[in-house]
Design a protein around this motif. Structure first.
Motif, mmCIF file in Angstrom:
data_model
loop_
_atom_site.group_PDB
_atom_site.id
_atom_site.type_symbol
_atom_site.label_atom_id
_atom_site.label_comp_id
_atom_site.label_asym_id
_atom_site.label_seq_id
_atom_site.Cartn_x
_atom_site.Cartn_y
_atom_site.Cartn_z
ATOM 1 N N ALA A 99 0.456 34.157 -2.999
ATOM 2 C CA ALA A 99 -0.094 35.469 -3.352
ATOM 3 C C ALA A 99 -0.278 35.583 -4.865
ATOM 4 O O ALA A 99 0.617 35.235 -5.634
ATOM 5 C CB ALA A 99 0.818 36.584 -2.860
ATOM 6 N N PRO A 100 -1.432 36.090 -5.318
ATOM 7 C CA PRO A 100 -1.681 36.233 -6.757
ATOM 8 C C PRO A 100 -1.066 37.501 -7.341
ATOM 9 O O PRO A 100 -1.318 37.830 -8.497
ATOM 10 C CB PRO A 100 -3.216 36.291 -6.824
ATOM 11 N N VAL A 101 -0.288 38.220 -6.532
ATOM 12 C CA VAL A 101 0.407 39.417 -7.021
ATOM 13 C C VAL A 101 1.899 39.250 -6.758
ATOM 14 O O VAL A 101 2.312 38.572 -5.818
ATOM 15 C CB VAL A 101 -0.089 40.699 -6.329
ATOM 16 N N ARG A 102 2.696 39.882 -7.608
ATOM 17 C CA ARG A 102 4.147 39.901 -7.405
ATOM 18 C C ARG A 102 4.530 41.177 -6.687
ATOM 19 O O ARG A 102 3.985 42.245 -6.964
ATOM 20 C CB ARG A 102 4.877 39.816 -8.742
ATOM 21 N N LEU A 103 5.462 41.074 -5.758
ATOM 22 C CA LEU A 103 5.892 42.226 -4.968
ATOM 23 C C LEU A 103 7.311 42.654 -5.330
ATOM 24 O O LEU A 103 8.165 41.828 -5.631
ATOM 25 C CB LEU A 103 5.845 41.898 -3.471
ATOM 26 N N LEU A 104 7.531 43.967 -5.288
ATOM 27 C CA LEU A 104 8.856 44.551 -5.422
ATOM 28 C C LEU A 104 8.972 45.597 -4.311
ATOM 29 O O LEU A 104 8.412 46.688 -4.411
ATOM 30 C CB LEU A 104 9.061 45.217 -6.787
ATOM 31 N N LEU A 105 9.662 45.222 -3.236
ATOM 32 C CA LEU A 105 9.751 46.093 -2.068
ATOM 33 C C LEU A 105 11.113 46.779 -2.060
ATOM 34 O O LEU A 105 12.165 46.125 -2.105
ATOM 35 C CB LEU A 105 9.545 45.286 -0.786
ATOM 36 N N GLY A 106 11.101 48.105 -1.971
ATOM 37 C CA GLY A 106 12.328 48.875 -2.065
ATOM 38 C C GLY A 106 12.946 49.178 -0.712
ATOM 39 O O GLY A 106 12.248 49.482 0.258
ATOM 40 N N THR A 107 14.271 49.077 -0.634
ATOM 41 C CA THR A 107 15.046 49.457 0.543
ATOM 42 C C THR A 107 16.245 50.282 0.075
ATOM 43 O O THR A 107 16.593 50.273 -1.106
ATOM 44 C CB THR A 107 15.570 48.224 1.308
ATOM 45 N N THR A 108 16.862 50.980 1.012
ATOM 46 C CA THR A 108 18.067 51.756 0.708
ATOM 47 C C THR A 108 19.253 51.136 1.422
ATOM 48 O O THR A 108 19.253 51.018 2.656
ATOM 49 C CB THR A 108 17.911 53.217 1.161
ATOM 50 N N ARG A 109 20.253 50.708 0.673
ATOM 51 C CA ARG A 109 21.445 50.106 1.268
ATOM 52 C C ARG A 109 22.283 51.200 1.926
ATOM 53 O O ARG A 109 22.664 52.179 1.282
ATOM 54 C CB ARG A 109 22.249 49.380 0.187
ATOM 55 N N VAL A 110 22.549 51.045 3.217
ATOM 56 C CA VAL A 110 23.223 52.096 3.975
ATOM 57 C C VAL A 110 24.635 52.331 3.468
ATOM 58 O O VAL A 110 25.101 53.476 3.394
ATOM 59 C CB VAL A 110 23.246 51.739 5.479
ATOM 60 N N SER A 111 25.331 51.275 3.067
ATOM 61 C CA SER A 111 26.750 51.390 2.710
ATOM 62 C C SER A 111 27.004 52.291 1.511
ATOM 63 O O SER A 111 28.009 52.998 1.463
ATOM 64 C CB SER A 111 27.351 49.998 2.445
ATOM 65 N N ASP A 112 26.092 52.282 0.525
ATOM 66 C CA ASP A 112 26.326 53.090 -0.678
ATOM 67 C C ASP A 112 25.107 53.883 -1.139
ATOM 68 O O ASP A 112 25.160 54.576 -2.155
ATOM 69 C CB ASP A 112 26.831 52.210 -1.829
ATOM 70 N N GLY A 113 24.007 53.789 -0.394
ATOM 71 C CA GLY A 113 22.810 54.543 -0.748
ATOM 72 C C GLY A 113 22.047 54.007 -1.935
ATOM 73 O O GLY A 113 21.112 54.654 -2.425
ATOM 74 N N ALA A 114 22.404 52.813 -2.411
ATOM 75 C CA ALA A 114 21.776 52.244 -3.601
ATOM 76 C C ALA A 114 20.423 51.615 -3.277
ATOM 77 O O ALA A 114 20.173 51.155 -2.161
ATOM 78 C CB ALA A 114 22.690 51.201 -4.230
ATOM 79 N N LEU A 115 19.557 51.598 -4.276
ATOM 80 C CA LEU A 115 18.268 50.935 -4.156
ATOM 81 C C LEU A 115 18.469 49.427 -4.208
ATOM 82 O O LEU A 115 19.181 48.915 -5.062
ATOM 83 C CB LEU A 115 17.346 51.364 -5.297
ATOM 84 N N ARG A 116 17.822 48.722 -3.284
ATOM 85 C CA ARG A 116 17.828 47.264 -3.300
ATOM 86 C C ARG A 116 16.383 46.805 -3.296
ATOM 87 O O ARG A 116 15.622 47.110 -2.378
ATOM 88 C CB ARG A 116 18.571 46.716 -2.082
ATOM 89 N N ILE A 117 15.998 46.116 -4.358
ATOM 90 C CA ILE A 117 14.635 45.606 -4.493
ATOM 91 C C ILE A 117 14.587 44.154 -4.033
ATOM 92 O O ILE A 117 15.406 43.327 -4.448
ATOM 93 C CB ILE A 117 14.164 45.678 -5.964
ATOM 94 N N PHE A 118 13.623 43.842 -3.190
ATOM 95 C CA PHE A 118 13.382 42.465 -2.767
ATOM 96 C C PHE A 118 12.097 41.980 -3.437
ATOM 97 O O PHE A 118 11.042 42.611 -3.318
ATOM 98 C CB PHE A 118 13.243 42.374 -1.247
#
Length: 347
Positions: A155-174
Motif C-alpha cells: 500500500a502506498p499509504v500508511r495506516l493508523l487504525l484506532g481501537t479502544t482497549r476494554v481493560s482500561d479504555g485506552a486508545l490503541r493504534i495499529f
C-alpha cells in the motif's frame, strides 16, 4: 498550526467545476501530499466514501498517512487495499463494492427493526446472548474486498487504525504492518452489537470511544503539512430529543464526536506552547505543528437533517445520497483551496 474549516458554498455545475479546476491546477510535476483523518459513524461513513471517491480523481494529490476509527478504519483499509492492487481507479471500485455489500448485509437488520417485539427485546440482551456465535457479516465482506497482505506490504499509504482497549479504555493504534481482519473488526466493534475482539490476549472495542478519529497520532506520524479531517458525526443537534430513541441517538452522537473536539483543543494548545516567546521551536513536533495546515470537511454542513438520521441506516438509496454529498463536499473543498495544498516537507 492553522485550522481551515470548510465554507459551504453553492456547488457549481459540472461545466463550471471543470473550468475552475482546469484553471487552478498546479504546474506539471508538482504532486501534493495529503494525510487524512477519517471519523467513524456507521452508515454515515458513506459520506467519507464520496469524499475519497472525489479525491482519488485528482492526479496531483497523493496520500501520505490515513487514520481512522470504526467506519473510518473500514474506509481506510479498503482505500489502501485498492491502491495497492490497482491504483486510484481500483480503490474507487473497491469502495463502491464494499458499501454495496454493507447495504446488502444490512437488509435483514432493517427488516428486523420494523418488528416491534424484537425492538422491545433487543435492549435487554447482550451480543453474547442474541449472537452467541459472534456472526459478523463485516468479516466476510472484508475477506472478499480487502487484500490484507497487499495492505501490509504494497500500500502506498500508511495506516493508523484506532481501537479502544476494554481493560482500561485506552486508545490503541495499529499501524500498517499490524493490520489484520481482526484489527479492522476491533476498530468497528460496537459492544452492544458484537463480541469484543481479542488481539494478543487483549479485548478491544470500537476505536471511536477513545479517538474518533485518531488525530494527534496522525499529526505526529505524518510527513505531510496538510491534514484533512472528514467529520461525519453531527456535533450539533437539530432539536431537543424527547423520545427514548431520540435521546439514545443524540447521546451516541455526543459520545462519538467529543474526542475529536478534545484533540483539536489539545493540538491548539500544543501549537501555542511551541510558539511561546515568539522563538522558533527547537523540537521536531513543534516545527511540524507550526507548518501544519488542518482542514475539515463536516458532513453535517452538507447533509440536511443528518442529526436525525441513524448510524444503522444502510439502505442503498441513503448510502448513495451520502456518497454524492461527500463527493460534492470534496469538490467544494478542492475549489476553495484552489488546489493549492502545501508541498510536503520532511519532518
Amino acid at each position: 498550526m492553522t485550522f481551515l474549516s470548510t465554507t459551504t458554498v453553492d456547488h457549481p455545475s459540472g461545466t463550471q467545476a471543470h473550468s475552475q479546476r482546469s484553471r487552478s491546477k498546479p504546474a506539471r510535476g508538482k504532486t501534493k501530499r495529503l494525510s487524512l483523518a477519517l471519523q467513524g459513524g456507521g452508515a454515515f461513513g458513506a459520506f467519507t466514501w464520496g469524499v475519497l471517491d472525489r479525491l482519488l480523481q485528482e492526479e496531483h494529490i497523493t496520500f501520505d498517512a490515513v487514520s481512522g476509527a470504526s467506519a473510518g478504519a473500514m474506509n481506510a483499509v479498503v482505500l489502501a487495499s485498492g491502491l495497492a492492487q490497482g491504483g486510484p481507479e481500483e480503490a474507487r471500485a473497491s469502495l463502491e463494492r464494499f458499501w454495496r455489500k454493507v447495504s446488502e448485509a444490512g437488509r435483514p437488520s432493517r427488516l428486523a427493526s420494523s418488528n416491534a417485539a424484537l425492538n422491545a427485546m433487543a435492549p435487554r440482551l447482550s451480543p453474547y446472548q442474541f449472537n452467541p456465535l459472534d456472526l459478523n457479516p463485516l468479516r466476510d465482506i472484508l475477506a472478499e474486498e480487502v487484500d490484507i497482505d497487499a495492505v501490509r506490504t504494497k500500500a502506498p499509504v500508511r495506516l493508523l487504525l484506532g481501537t479502544t482497549r476494554v481493560s482500561d479504555g485506552a486508545l490503541r493504534i495499529f499501524g500498517t504492518e499490524e493490520v489484520t481482519e481482526d484489527v479492522v473488526l476491533a476498530s468497528a466493534c460496537l459492544p452492544h452489537l458484537h463480541h469484543a475482539v481479542t488481539i494478543g490476549g487483549e479485548a478491544y472495542w470500537d476505536g471511536g470511544y477513545a479517538a474518533n478519529p485518531p488525530l494527534i497520532s496522525l499529526v505526529t506520524a505524518t510527513k505531510a503539512s496538510d491534514v484533512l479531517v472528514v467529520q461525519i458525526v453531527p456535533s450539533n443537534g437539530s432539536e431537543l430529543p424527547k423520545t427514548s430513541s431520540e435521546i439514545d441517538r443524540r447521546l451516541d452522537q455526543i459520545t462519538f464526536s467529543s474526542s475529536l473536539q478534545k484533540d483539536l483543543e489539545a493540538l491548539a494548545m500544543m501549537t501555542k506552547l511551541s510558539q511561546a516567546e515568539g522563538e522558533p521551536s527547537n523540537s521536531r513536533l513543534g516545527r511540524k505543528l507550526q507548518r501544519l495546515q488542518l482542514h475539515r470537511i463536516a458532513a453535517e454542513d452538507h447533509v440536511d437533517g443528518l442529526s436525525g438520521s441513524k448510524f444503522t441506516d444502510t439502505d442503498w438509496a441513503f448510502l448513495l445520497y451520502l456518497r454524492d454529498q461527500g463527493r460534492a463536499a470534496a469538490d467544494t473543498w478542492l475549489l476553495s483551496q484552489s488546489l493549492d495544498l502545501a508541498m510536503t516537507q520532511s519532518a
